[in-house]
Design a protein around this motif. Structure first.
Motif: not given
Length: 798
Positions: A137, A139-140, A144, A223
């Protein structure tokens, strides 16, 4: 899936029971053969329908936890809920279940639990863990990869355990760790029960890490997974039926955001299937009363005295007392906090460093450098610092009150000069003829001084007031000029300089001056502090006001409780009084009162209305009398009027009554509610106690002196910052936001438990007589005046 006896359980405190009901409904739907358990991290309440049907409730104190009281005292609510998990697993496995599955209460099951049961019942797994992530992970949005590394590789919202030697060994290890180390300290590599599980795959051959993407779906992995389906067709993840979804951090009242713990699923990021899933879950929670069901306060959140236990005290206990020999810490540790540490300088009765103060000092290198307990300067200056800043470290004002009392009251002590043959003459100056709160306070103080035996006269003033003149019964004491050696001013600090200037030579410039001011917030307004330069000492009517004053002046501040023995208490027939005021004869009536010229945000009538509705919506045998005055004069009144208009459960009485009529109205009601955000005195609460009425009141500010779990029904709260315009000098101030669910619970207790009503109202009356009766107040006044008179030299500081 092979056959085997199966137990499913969740853990929660009473406030999360509506979530547990949704979980239980879903578990029963797909596994009717399983036995369901709720491990209650709280004490059980006897309220029909409160707990989910068909679920056995096991209180945490029934688990095999050594020194349970110390264990519960170590942890806050979240830590405690997680710390009992291995003990509940062992409790169930000892009852010969082949498989035991744990689910957080905010999980809903959508399909048979075959993916997690097969490893246990078919393949002999000891533990089944679900990782937060099954792929990187980067992402922003939080969390994460790094966020997950801090929180723990595996999510302990779910854990499956199979019976056997390996699981027993691991659960015993986990239990030992959680007895002392189940804390939220991610910066130290510990996150309650969860981070320990990172080690477990290395501890056993039969530990299974389940990578099935249909299990434990939540904001941290959604996600990476494809949610589909609908309520009619069923939900899917990556094309397979969704097994269970973890709604961690959802707010059912605002289901436009998946979780409060992340910004990753808001707005357009919420797909239509996810939006539908969230709304369906929110609807089920609300149907079970989430956020609106009356609920008791957390059983392990307070000392036996009723004082909330702040995080700093739990941390101190956990770190400094691995073994506590003082008995039940809920009953004994509060006293220990105020005991002096050994080997300190002790030459000043005002100052000593207590165990609580020393813990705060030890945690701050700057305090260690500045204040040494072996020197006079270190002890005195640290005491002064702690009075001003200690609440920022400790959080709970009541734990500072003994420090404030020692400092403030010893500051004005005088050496005895032998027995005092007679008390000095006293003149009392105040709004003694006027229908004001400060006027009534002055009249009560005058009665106490008169009863003390001191020769007393009174000088009434009316400067800057348009209030109605009332008959006081004290006119024979009134004079036009003060000339006694002691002057007591029952006047607030903002008015005192003007009053003294206005009176001019009608008061003495050489008298020993005392003032008794009132204020309703924790910090005293700085612009008013110049008034303290005009007096020699201050009398604080409540501990709350004493603490605020002690932080604002170096004048002696003596705790001098106000007389709360009401001469005009009526003894009329309640039925006749109800008929007189047009109140229903056979209805249990709560009473709430305030003046629209007061600050509506502080009195919080909207909170009282909402709590009442949560407790009694639709009932015809319970109502609330809302006594107000000056309704027409305030625009803000319209909002409250609209809130209760056309609701037969609310009886609005808006008029100005004489004091006798006000007490008569109060006397024909059955209980009083005060969900204030702050009070300087709490006169309505005191009047209700004097009349033998049960009181439900916010457990904050001056009413702490009156209402405890012995004398009333205190309501939990959280501190919030004041907004501009809510109250004078609001900047930087805090006050209470009462817990309306707990208020509703307390109101229900008042109605349903007549025996407890009788016990607590009797205790309240006894408390009022003992601490605030005429004899008690007069004795305190007599003792203080005698000390002043016995001083070998005047203690004038002006």
């Amino acid at each position: 899936m092979a056959a085997g006896t199966l137990a499913l359980f969740t853990i929660c405190s009473n406030n999360y029971v509506p979530m547990a009901k949704v979980w239980a409904d879903s578990a029963r739907r797909f596994h009717p053969e399983a036995e369901l358990f709720l491990c209650l991290a709280d004490r059980r309440v006897e309220e029909p329908g409160f707990y989910p049907d068909g679920v056995r409730v096991i209180e945490a104190q029934a688990l095999p936890i050594e020194d349970f009281a110390e264990f519960a005292f170590r942890y806050d609510m979240m830590e405690f809920n997680t710390a009992i998990k291995p003990f509940m697993f062992r409790f169930l496995l000892d009852r010969r279940f082949d498989a035991v599955l744990y689910f957080d209460p905010d999980i809903e099951i959508f399909a048979p639990l075959t993916p997690v049961l097969d490893p246990i019942l078919r393949h002999g797994a000891s533990l089944v863990l679900t990782p937060h992530l099954t792929q990187p992970s980067e992402g922003d949005a939080f969390p994460d990869d790094i966020g997950i590394m801090q929180a723990g590789i595996y999510n302990l919202g779910f854990l499956g355990v199979g019976a056997g030697a390996e699981s027993e060994r691991i659960l015993r290890w986990w239990s030992r760790r959680l007895r002392y180390d189940c804390i939220n300290a991610q910066e130290r590599g510990v996150f309650v029960d969860q981070k320990f599980m990172d080690l477990v795959p290395g501890f056993g051959d039969r530990v299974v890490v389940l990578r099935d993407t249909t299990c434990n779906v939540a904001y941290w992995n959604l996600s990476q997974r494809r949610l589909g389906g609908s309520p009619k067709t069923g939900w899917t993840v990556d094309g397979a039926p969704l097994t269970f979804f973890h709604f961690s951090g959802i707010s059912p009242q605002h289901p436009h955001r998946l979780s409060k713990y992340t910004l990753g699923f808001t707005g357009d990021a919420i797909t239509p299937p996810l939006a539908s899933l969230m709304h369906e879950y929110a609807a089920r929670l609300l149907a079970h009363g989430y956020g609106r069901t009356p609920a008791p306060g957390y059983a392990y959140g307070r000392f036996a005295s009723g004082t909330p236990i702040p995080a700093a005290v739990r941390r101190m206990f956990r770190e400094r007392h691995v073994a506590w020999a003082g008995g039940d810490p809920f009953s004994t540790y509060e006293r220990f906090l105020d005991l002096p540490i050994p080997h300190q300088w002790s030459g000043d009765p005002r100052a000593c460093i207590t165990h609580l103060m020393e813990d705060a000092r030890q945690r701050d290198p700057e305090l260690l450098r500045r204040f040494s307990p072996t020197t006079r300067e270190g002890v005195v200056e640290y005491t002064r610092w702690f009075i001003h800043h200690g609440q920022d470290r400790i959080e709970e004002r009541r734990l500072l009150e003994p420090v404030v009392a020692r400092w403030s009251e010893s500051a004005g002590r005088t050496r005895s000069a032998g027995p005092v043959v007679s008390l000095p003459r006293v003149d009392l100056i105040g709004y003694l003829r006027l229908a004001l709160g400060i006027g009534e306070a002055g009249r009560q103080l005058l009665r106490a001084v008169r009863h003390s035996g001191a020769p007393v006269r009174a000088l009434p003033v009316a400067l800057n007031s348009q209030s109605t003149v009332i008959e006081t019964g004290l006119e024979d004491l009134f004079v036009e000029r003060a000339d006694a050696p002691i002057e007591i001013y029952s006047i607030n600090a903002d008015q005192l300089p003007q009053v003294i200037d206005h009176l001019g030579d009608r008061v003495s410039g050489d008298a020993y001056r005392i003032m008794m001011p009132f204020w309703e917030l924790e910090s005293f307004p700085q612009p008013w502090c110049e008034a303290f330069d005009l007096v020699d000492e201050i009398w604080a009517p409540t501990r709350f006001i004493q603490a605020a004053l002690a932080r604002s002046t170096r004048r002696p501040v003596h705790h001098m409780p106000l007389l709360l023995d009401f001469e005009a208490v009526p003894h009329a027939d309640p039925a006749g009084a109800r008929a007189r005021f047009g109140l229903p004869a056979d209805t249990f009536l709560f009473f709430f009162a305030f003046d629209y010229f007061s600050f509506i945000d502080r009195k919080n009538p909207q909170g009282a209305v909402e709590a009442f509705r949560r407790a009694f919506a639709g009932r015809r045998d319970v109502a609330m009398v809302m006594k107000t005055q000056n309704f027409a004069a305030q625009g803000a009144a319209r909002d409250l009027h609209d809130l209760i208009e056309d609701d037969p459960q609310f009886i609005h009485v808006d008029c100005t009554l004489s004091r006798e009529d006000t007490l008569a109205l109060l006397s024909c009601c059955d209980a009083v509610v005060s969900l204030h955000r702050s009070e300087g005195l709490g006169l309505l609460v005191a009047e209700a106690m004097a009349l033998g009425k049960p009181v439900v009141a916010t457990d904050y500010s001056a009413t702490n002196d009156l209402v405890s779990e012995t004398t009333g029904w205190p309501v939990d709260f959280r501190l919030v910052a004041l907004r501009e315009g809510q109250y004078p000098f609001a900047d930087g101030q805090v006050w209470a936001e009462p817990d309306l669910n707990h208020a509703a619970w307390q109101m229900r207790r008042v109605v349903v438990d007549a025996d407890e009503r009788a016990r607590r109202t009797a205790a309240a009356r006894a408390h009022l007589t003992r601490e605030y009766g005429l004899q008690a107040c007069a004795a305190r006044v007599r003792a203080r005046l005698a000390r002043i008179a016995a001083a070998p030299a005047r203690m004038r500081q002006r």
